[in-house]
Write an enzyme that holds these catalytic residues in place. Sequence first.
Site, PDB file in Angstrom:
ATOM      1  N   GLU A  74       0.841  -1.197   0.000  1.00  0.00           N
ATOM      2  CA  GLU A  74       0.000   0.000   0.000  1.00  0.00           C
ATOM      3  C   GLU A  74       0.873   1.243   0.000  1.00  0.00           C
ATOM      4  O   GLU A  74       1.773   1.389   0.831  1.00  0.00           O
ATOM      5  CB  GLU A  74      -0.947   0.063   1.199  1.00  0.00           C
ATOM      6  CG  GLU A  74      -1.816   1.324   1.135  1.00  0.00           C
ATOM      7  CD  GLU A  74      -2.834   1.473   2.248  1.00  0.00           C
ATOM      8  OE1 GLU A  74      -3.656   2.413   2.152  1.00  0.00           O
ATOM      9  OE2 GLU A  74      -2.816   0.674   3.205  1.00  0.00           O
ATOM     10  N   ASP A 126      10.056   7.604  -0.066  1.00  0.00           N
ATOM     11  CA  ASP A 126       9.362   7.824  -1.335  1.00  0.00           C
ATOM     12  C   ASP A 126       8.966   6.490  -1.976  1.00  0.00           C
ATOM     13  O   ASP A 126       9.813   5.631  -2.221  1.00  0.00           O
ATOM     14  CB  ASP A 126      10.302   8.616  -2.247  1.00  0.00           C
ATOM     15  CG  ASP A 126       9.662   9.051  -3.551  1.00  0.00           C
ATOM     16  OD1 ASP A 126       8.610   8.508  -3.923  1.00  0.00           O
ATOM     17  OD2 ASP A 126      10.228   9.935  -4.214  1.00  0.00           O
ATOM     18  N   ASP A 149      -3.358  12.288  -2.713  1.00  0.00           N
ATOM     19  CA  ASP A 149      -3.578  13.729  -2.879  1.00  0.00           C
ATOM     20  C   ASP A 149      -4.046  13.997  -4.304  1.00  0.00           C
ATOM     21  O   ASP A 149      -3.351  13.661  -5.262  1.00  0.00           O
ATOM     22  CB  ASP A 149      -2.273  14.475  -2.603  1.00  0.00           C
ATOM     23  CG  ASP A 149      -2.481  15.975  -2.445  1.00  0.00           C
ATOM     24  OD1 ASP A 149      -3.370  16.530  -3.121  1.00  0.00           O
ATOM     25  OD2 ASP A 149      -1.742  16.595  -1.665  1.00  0.00           O
ATOM     26  N   LYS A 223     -13.150   6.515   8.947  1.00  0.00           N
ATOM     27  CA  LYS A 223     -14.011   7.527   9.571  1.00  0.00           C
ATOM     28  C   LYS A 223     -14.201   8.707   8.627  1.00  0.00           C
ATOM     29  O   LYS A 223     -15.286   9.269   8.509  1.00  0.00           O
ATOM     30  CB  LYS A 223     -13.392   7.996  10.885  1.00  0.00           C
ATOM     31  CG  LYS A 223     -13.402   6.962  11.987  1.00  0.00           C
ATOM     32  CD  LYS A 223     -12.778   7.521  13.253  1.00  0.00           C
ATOM     33  CE  LYS A 223     -12.759   6.470  14.352  1.00  0.00           C
ATOM     34  NZ  LYS A 223     -12.115   6.986  15.588  1.00  0.00           N
ATOM     35  N   GLU A 225     -14.201   8.618   5.419  1.00  0.00           N
ATOM     36  CA  GLU A 225     -15.127   8.210   4.357  1.00  0.00           C
ATOM     37  C   GLU A 225     -16.568   8.210   4.855  1.00  0.00           C
ATOM     38  O   GLU A 225     -17.480   8.639   4.139  1.00  0.00           O
ATOM     39  CB  GLU A 225     -14.736   6.820   3.860  1.00  0.00           C
ATOM     40  CG  GLU A 225     -15.484   6.367   2.626  1.00  0.00           C
ATOM     41  CD  GLU A 225     -14.982   5.034   2.095  1.00  0.00           C
ATOM     42  OE1 GLU A 225     -15.664   4.465   1.232  1.00  0.00           O
ATOM     43  OE2 GLU A 225     -13.917   4.575   2.544  1.00  0.00           O
TER      44      GLU A 225
END
Length: 244
Positions: A74, A126, A149, A223, A225
Site C-alpha cells: 500500500e 518515497d 492527494d 471515519k 469516508e
Amino acid sequence: MTDTHVPPPELPAAEEGEERPHRRIKSFVMRAGRMTEGQQRGLDQGRPLFGLSLTDTPVDFDQVFGRSAPRTLEIGFGMGHSLLEMAAASPEQDFIGVEVHYPGVGAMLNGVLTQGLTNVRVYDCDAIEVLNRCIADNSLDRLMLFFPDPWHKSRHHKRRIVQPEFAALVRSKLKVGGVFHMATDWGPYAEYMLEVMSVAPGYRNQAEDNQYVPRPAERPITKFERRGEKLGHGVWDLKFEKVD
C-alpha cells in the site's frame, strides 16, 4: 515531540555552462507534525523490528517474512488504520506499507506492536524509490493506492501520482493476475485515473462497465469516508488487473 524528518535540501545552483541535474516531480509534500506518545513508541520500538530501508537490489521478502505468501503493497497508508485492519483480518497474507509522514509511520508501527501483528513491514520513504529499488518485478499480488492527494489545481496535476509512467511501473511489479486497486473521493481525479489506466498497456479494468467497481468488501471504510458519505460525498474505486 516534533517530527524531525525534513525534506532534502534544494539542489545547488548550477555553475555557468553546467547542466542542472534532473529532478523528479514528487507527488507529496513533507509536512512537519507533532508526535504523540504512541507514535513515538512506534518509531522507537517498532521501526527496528518492522521498518525497512531502501536497498540497491530487490528485497527477498520470503526471507523478510519467513514464508512465501500473497503480498500486498500500500502506497500512502496515512495513519495506517486500513492497512492494520486488512493485515489483522488476513494473517495468511503479507503487507508492505509505504508512508513518508512520520506521525503516520509511528501510528502504524504502534498499531503493529499493540496488535501483535507479524505480517506487516513498513517503509518511511518515497514510494517511487521503493518500487524502483526494493520490489522485484512480477512479485506483488496487489498494489493499493487509497485516497492519494488529488492536487486539485490544474497547474499541480503533474504532481498526481497516477501518471502513465507510474501505471507502467506498477504493472512491472505486479504478477500476471495481480491487481492495482485505487480509491478516491474526488470525482475529477477518479475520471483522471480512469482515463490514464484505460489506455495503460497490459491492464484490464475489472469493472463490468469498464468504469468503477463497487466498494470492495476487503477495503475498510475509514471515519473520513463515513463522514463524507453523510455529507453526500462519493467515493470511486478502480481495479485494474495485470493481464500480460
